[in-house]
Design an enzyme around this catalytic site. Structure first.
Site, PDB file in Angstrom:
ATOM      1  N   LYS A 196     -27.163  -2.082   6.848  1.00  0.00           N
ATOM      2  CA  LYS A 196     -27.851  -1.545   5.678  1.00  0.00           C
ATOM      3  C   LYS A 196     -27.050  -1.936   4.440  1.00  0.00           C
ATOM      4  O   LYS A 196     -26.034  -1.342   4.127  1.00  0.00           O
ATOM      5  CB  LYS A 196     -27.959  -0.013   5.779  1.00  0.00           C
ATOM      6  CG  LYS A 196     -29.185   0.602   5.091  1.00  0.00           C
ATOM      7  CD  LYS A 196     -29.202   0.484   3.591  1.00  0.00           C
ATOM      8  CE  LYS A 196     -28.272   1.459   2.927  1.00  0.00           C
ATOM      9  NZ  LYS A 196     -28.391   1.365   1.430  1.00  0.00           N
ATOM     10  N   GLY A 248     -17.465   2.146   0.950  1.00  0.00           N
ATOM     11  CA  GLY A 248     -18.083   2.675  -0.256  1.00  0.00           C
ATOM     12  C   GLY A 248     -17.285   3.825  -0.832  1.00  0.00           C
ATOM     13  O   GLY A 248     -16.074   3.940  -0.586  1.00  0.00           O
ATOM     14  N   CYS A 304     -12.763  -2.098  -4.925  1.00  0.00           N
ATOM     15  CA  CYS A 304     -12.116  -0.887  -4.423  1.00  0.00           C
ATOM     16  C   CYS A 304     -10.603  -0.987  -4.499  1.00  0.00           C
ATOM     17  O   CYS A 304      -9.917   0.022  -4.640  1.00  0.00           O
ATOM     18  CB  CYS A 304     -12.561  -0.602  -2.990  1.00  0.00           C
ATOM     19  SG  CYS A 304     -12.325  -1.976  -1.849  1.00  0.00           S
ATOM     20  N   GLU A 404     -11.396   6.906  -9.747  1.00  0.00           N
ATOM     21  CA  GLU A 404     -11.853   5.524  -9.641  1.00  0.00           C
ATOM     22  C   GLU A 404     -12.967   5.273 -10.655  1.00  0.00           C
ATOM     23  O   GLU A 404     -14.011   5.920 -10.626  1.00  0.00           O
ATOM     24  CB  GLU A 404     -12.354   5.245  -8.231  1.00  0.00           C
ATOM     25  CG  GLU A 404     -12.656   3.790  -7.974  1.00  0.00           C
ATOM     26  CD  GLU A 404     -12.987   3.519  -6.515  1.00  0.00           C
ATOM     27  OE1 GLU A 404     -12.486   2.518  -5.979  1.00  0.00           O
ATOM     28  OE2 GLU A 404     -13.745   4.313  -5.917  1.00  0.00           O
TER      29      GLU A 404
END
Length: 506
Positions: A196, A248, A304, A404
């Site tokens: 996905k 993620g 990231c 972040e």
């Protein structure tokens, strides 16, 4: 295929590029070796973030589509793929990488338009991703169990077996690379997959899946397009999925862990970061500035492992910052289809608003905006462009130092002692990556040991993982490691076999 566009109109460049993509055909979800619409018939648009115009429409998949994809994957695993030996799987995966390379121009253009990346960066990322798939196709041939010394009347050995169906959920910032990081070991280990991609950037995964047609048995690779709360949630809770791997946001990772717990499904999580780059006073300033700038500004800071905190020794802080600001201001923000562009846009309006919100919070907290901010002259009106941004006079308790941002925003903090530098480096909830710059090799190794992060780059090449080097985080940055041979273990279950051996004289 045309791979550069040189008209004076950015919108015309991108219209021409989208027209070139039309020769690839329509993009739907990829299930059981063919395009398919969503069961509900719904679609959504994927947007070119440079000009905020639709590229194409893709299916808005839900639970029914997840059921179909998982069933397809399970059938392919049971019928053929799960029983193939490592050598046969390796040959198929290598044939796929050859096909991907033959279509690298198309893949790069898809990735550039969908993700807002400079075209040259997109091409390099496609090549990089293919290298990781190749790596797993090769190392799986050397994968082996162990034989345990026990006694003369018993033979004990281990074997590894795939889960069957694995669910892979990947983010938008490196759509192809991170998909490759997961597809490589999952397929090499013998699993069938349901992938996905992020709703913002589904196209490179779909096209790569199409290019696997006639190489893998139908159903071995399935790609679902849709939103996380719909397709992603259904995939992460599906009882037939034997393993989940997610990259993620840390908060989404929490949700996936909670969901997977209900079915006792193992998970690999590569989550967020607030990575420090620690600069000691004995460095080559120009070389280190280049590395820091790459580490925070590449991909418009949407990484990231971006080194979003610069910890620089007070003795060289002024000289270092002068050079860093010059470097930041020399980077070219603009049309991703034009040669020489260094930074593209922020991926979406929502993310743009997140980044600009942090710019406001940084100044409100008392940090000094040395350079950057919202681009004064973006390539198109109201574009989602943020200049390379540097904040100084910051403290480590500010939001811009703790949270972040996922944009080209660097927070600079000075230190005076080694102990202070390490304390600052570790004083965040994350621990994904870090950079260290020093000419003292003893200090380099000591810092690499003392900083709580899964990857440490010393004296250059920041945020450039290599095949074979485990990648993953400490603390809220995740669970498990990717990119190394050991990642095969994340996609297999180990079985111990005890065989009783009779005395042959009986």
């Amino acid at each position: 295929m045309t791979i550069q566009y040189y008209t004076d109109s950015v919108r015309q460049n991108h219209a021409d590029a989208r027209a070139d993509l039309e020769v690839l055909g329509a993009f739907e979800t990829w299930i059981d070796g063919e395009w398919a619409p969503a069961a509900n018939g719904e679609t959504f648009e994927t947007i070119d973030p440079v000009v905020q115009e639709p590229i194409c429409s893709v299916p808005r998949c839900g639970a029914a589509d997840v059921d179909r994809a998982v069933e397809s994957a399970q059938s392919a695993f049971d019928a053929t793929w799960g029983s193939l030996g490592a050598a046969d799987r390796s040959r198929a995966i290598l044939a796929w990488t050859e096909t991907l390379r033959e279509h690298i121009d198309e893949l790069a253009l898809v990735e550039s338009l969908d993700g807002g990346k400079p075209l040259s960066h997109a091409r390099a990322e496609i090549e990089f991703g293919i290298e990781f798939i190749e790596y797993y196709a090769n190392v799986v041939r050397a994968d082996e169990g162990i034989t345990l010394p026990t006694s003369d009347d018993q033979h004990v050995y281990t074997r590894t077996e795939p889960y069957g169906v694995v669910g892979l959920i990947v983010p938008w910032n490196y759509a192809f690379i991170i998909a490759a990081w997961k597809l490589g070991p999952a397929l090499a280990a013998g699993n069938a997959v349901v992938l996905k991609p992020a709703e913002q950037t589904p196209l490179s995964a779909l096209y790569a899946a199409k290019l696997s047609k006639s190489i893998f048995p139908d159903g071995v690779v399935n790609v679902l397009t849709g939103y996380g709360e719909e397709a992603g949630a259904a995939l992460s809770s599906h009882p037939t999925v034997g393993k989940l791997s997610f990259t993620g946001a840390d908060t989404t990772g929490e949700t996936i862990m909670e969901t997977a717990a209900s079915t006792v499904t193992p998970v690999t999580l590569e989550l967020g970061g607030k990575s420090p780059y620690v600069v000691f006073p004995d460095v080559d300033i120009d070389e280190t500035v280049r590395d820091v700038a790459h580490g925070i500004f590449y991909n418009a800071g949407q990484s990231c492992d971006a080194c979003s905190r610069l910890l620089v020794h007070e003795d060289i802080a002024e000289e270092f910052l002068d050079a860093l600001v010059d470097r930041a201001e020399s980077l070219e923000v603009g049309d991703t289809l034009q040669e020489g562009t260094t930074l593209g846009p922020i991926i979406s309006q929502a993310q743009f608003e997140t980044v600009t919100g942090y710019l406001e919070r940084g100044t409100d907290a008392g940090a000094t905006l040395e350079t950057g901010g919202v681009a004064d002259e973006s390539p198109v009106d109201d574009g989602w462009f943020v200049e390379p941004t540097v904040f100084t006079d910051a403290t480590n308790d500010m939001q811009i130092a703790q949270e972040e941002i996922f944009g080209p925003v660097l927070t600079v903090i000075t230190f005076s002692t080694y102990e202070e530098a390490v304390d600052l480096a570790n004083d965040v909830p994350f621990g994904l990556a870090a950079g260290v710059a020093t000419s003292d090799i003893d200090r380099a190794h000591r810092a690499a040991a003392d900083i709580d992060a899964g990857s440490i780059w010393v004296n250059g090449s920041y945020a450039t993982p290599r095949p074979g080097g485990p990648f993953g985080g400490f603390k809220r940055s995740g669970i498990g490691r990717e990119l190394s041979k050991d990642a095969l273990r994340h996609y297999t279950q180990e079985k111990t076999v005890y065989v009783s051996v009779d005395d042959p004289s009986r």
